[in-house]
Write a protein that holds these residues in place. Sequence first.
Motif, PDB file in Angstrom:
ATOM      1  N   ILE A   1      -5.685   2.317  -4.117  1.00 42.88           N
ATOM      2  CA  ILE A   1      -5.501   2.250  -2.824  1.00 42.88           C
ATOM      3  C   ILE A   1      -6.663   1.605  -2.275  1.00 42.88           C
ATOM      4  O   ILE A   1      -6.698   0.956  -1.312  1.00 42.88           O
TER       5      ILE A   1
ATOM      6  N   ILE B   1      -7.068  -1.857  -2.589  1.00 39.45           N
ATOM      7  CA  ILE B   1      -6.180  -2.717  -1.366  1.00 39.45           C
ATOM      8  C   ILE B   1      -6.856  -2.617  -0.220  1.00 39.45           C
ATOM      9  O   ILE B   1      -6.902  -3.514   0.704  1.00 39.45           O
ATOM     10  N   ASP B   2      -7.506  -1.497   0.110  1.00 37.28           N
ATOM     11  CA  ASP B   2      -8.205  -1.183   1.299  1.00 37.28           C
ATOM     12  C   ASP B   2      -9.677  -2.312   1.543  1.00 37.28           C
ATOM     13  O   ASP B   2      -9.675  -2.654   2.570  1.00 37.28           O
TER      14      ASP B   2
ATOM     15  N   ARG C   1       0.774  -1.067   0.174  1.00 41.07           N
ATOM     16  CA  ARG C   1       0.092   0.045  -0.082  1.00 41.07           C
ATOM     17  C   ARG C   1       0.827   1.322   0.040  1.00 41.07           C
ATOM     18  O   ARG C   1       0.740   2.159  -0.731  1.00 41.07           O
TER      19      ARG C   1
END
Length: 921
Positions: free
Chosen positions: A273, A276-277, A82
């Motif tokens: 991002i 990924i979260d 990340r």
Amino acid sequence: WVEHLEVSPAAERLRYILGDDDEPPNPTLFTEMDTLQHDGEEMEWKESARWIKFEEKVEEGGERWSKPHVSTLSLHSLFELRTCLQTGTVLLDLDGYSLPQIIGMSLQKQIEDGLLKPELREKISYVLLRKHRHQTKKPIHRSLADIGKSVSSNTSECLASQLMNDISDTPSTDQLKNKFIKKIPKDAEASNVLVGEVEFLEKPFVAFVRLLQATMLGGVTEVPVPTRFLFILLGPAGKAKSYNEIGRAIATLMVDDLFSDVAYKARDREDLIAGIDEFLDEVIVLPPGEWDPNIRIEPPKKVPSAEKRKSVFSLNEVGQMNGTAGGAGAGSGGGGSDDGEMFCGGLYLDIKRKLPWFPSDFYEGFHIQSISAILFIYLGCITNAITFGGLLGDATDNYQGVMESFLGTAMAGSMFCLFAGQPLIILSSTGPILIFEKLLFDFSKGNGIDYMEFRLWIGLHSALQCLILVATDASFIIKYITRFTEEGFSTLISFIFIYDAIKKMIGAFKYYPINSDFKPDYVTMYKCECVAPDPGEYKPFSALDGDALDWTQLSKKECLKYGGSLVGKSCKFVPDLALMSFILFFGTYSMTLTLKKFKFSRYFPTKVRAFIADFSNVFSILLFCGVDACFGLDTPKLHIPSIIKPTRVDRGWFVFPFGKNPWWVYLASALPALLVTILIFMDQQITAVIVNRKEHKLRKAAGYHLDLFWVGILMAVCSFMGLPWYVAATVISIAHIDSLKMETETSAPGEQPQFLGVREQRVTGIIVFVLTGISVFLAPILKYIPMPVLYGVFLYMGVASLNGIQFWDRCKLFLMPAKHQPDYVFLRHVPLRRIHLFTLVQIICLAVLWILKSTVAAIIFPVMILALILVRRLLDFVFSQHDLAWIDNIIPEKEKKKEDDKKKKKKGNKGDSSSDEEVCS
């Protein structure tokens, strides 16, 4: 209130990225991870792992691939990834056509952003353009071309790129010959992950690139697949393990269904991002003290659907979070009956629906799998035709025998498969029809009525009644056929098949008894002699005088022919036949069962295993016919009439409707015809419901009215020709479907082949019945097939048709302790005692049906099927609608499980959102 539910910023962002459901699906991603290897001053990229769905590692020193396994990632590596994407270079929709150009543009962007010193550009470019060694090749040694290469900072950029470009632009022969390409879907694209450590960097160089068009990058990928994504991580020396874990993390994310969608649709760094979260929200952590990360987790048999995760972010489903319990009321198996408003509306709609599929019903049948299905169903059909033909001959004094049975099966079956709504249904004679024929023959004989003419009028009335049912759309009754009725009926038919197969086998032991009193020590006393009759009784059959006949030299047949008697302990017994028959019977059954499961074995390549499983029945039959031929024993064989002529000499192939019976018989026959109509209607429609089950994933619409229309027409034709009546045969139809099931051909390593549906076509059925018709000419070949082998096929059909019946699964629960019971979805929602009570009611109904079918009362069998529907309606007063929704609904088990998991998931999301709010506040 759902719309006002607070969601995280990442989820909100993903909702707008993934919101449009109408876009075509993204290509499958093949991900390859290469790590930088140092050999003194020389470097090369070596393939270390690959993913399609599951991870495969290159075993160190073993020069082979590991078994596919679920990727286990450390949480730390995901957080580091990340950070890498937050601080590194992200280039989306880069218009690149070669690796040097893409690397050049990435380096230029880093220099512009102040992330990279300009003097390091050539060094990094040199490293990234080294050769790639794939697992298909043997280890390479330093080539002469590599020796003497050095980095010169004074060389111009153009010259440097020529000198440094050590990678081929076109795929090598090894890449083109790589058989792994078969495992990758045709439209797949690649994502390449390059990780490594170098001495000259002080901080990591990170780049994530998405190309505008997927481009072939020569020798970068082990298979000739165009690259769409490139992730590069080069860092200072000393942290190789950490870089490797970050590389595995991005590779695993790229093959995740949801993140790959995000990667394709992302508009900027923040979208990645957010992806990924979302992945981190879904991640499950295993405590380090309770789990060894070196253990490789086997791929699961069934992977959870990505659609469930995607649906949370779909704009179309935002307001649909509150689902109904178990999909109750989602309709029973009657889908596709569509009552038309007008006269013959249902029939019209069936024809309208089936007509566009008619050409594909033929060309889709030309597949190697069809050959296996044809041979399997053909043997089932001729065994059935011989069995029913023989029984009909006994019941009707040979007015209808084996020859009529063969001709009728061939004609009715091929016509039905050619024109009916559901060509996967196989027609056959059934038990209740046989009993009706017997009662009708006895009644005609006792009352001086001509049987064939009387039967013709019953057939014509019944055919007319069937056509009236079609015209009035009476098939709507199938809406009331729930799992309770359908499974009760199909289980009964399966049990009849199993019972009949075993009963015939036991019959062989009575016909060829085993000499249980045999004692090897007294073998000298076992003999059988032919003794001459008393002189007064003897009447010579030849010119020979009785005294001149040597009775001790006569064969068994001659001895009995001339009036002699057999004396001795071994006269009654035929050695080995009973046991040999049992070996052939049980061997055929068990070998077919074993070979059918061979698809899931570890031996041989996938295609060989699939071929063996598809042809399991054919291999078993051929093997045990061979075993029988080797021993040369006189086991009972398949006998088929060799001349096409009526079984009785005094009847022809056409029955005249007038002249032999009084006029009132023509009208009165409408009454018994009503019983036949109910029998035909219930048998036909319940079998059609079973064949058209949702779990069979049939694409082409059902045609309940069209099926019944053709059954009625064929009944009239068979009545005129004096042939038996035919209706859908449940077990053989299920066996037909089972032998035509399709699965995905290209499945990722470790992934179970997915069931795609059934090969829906008319070819197999038509060929089966044409072969049945010409069996008369094949009699010289077919006489080598032992009957016990065919009984083994019957037993297999009966047992195989029990698979997937929820009633059977619930019966087995009686014998299982609670902790060992499978995770059936109905066990999650209904108390076990209620499930046992429901199963008990079904068992009682089944027992009543079994007793009825074993007596003369079998004639009212179809009425009892109607009674099953009534019993099911009465159960509404005993069980709650919630319980019935789970244990009686027609929705397949897998679908219900999906629904249940989806609901739990949505509930979980609601809970998670509220808890996030509390933490943040």
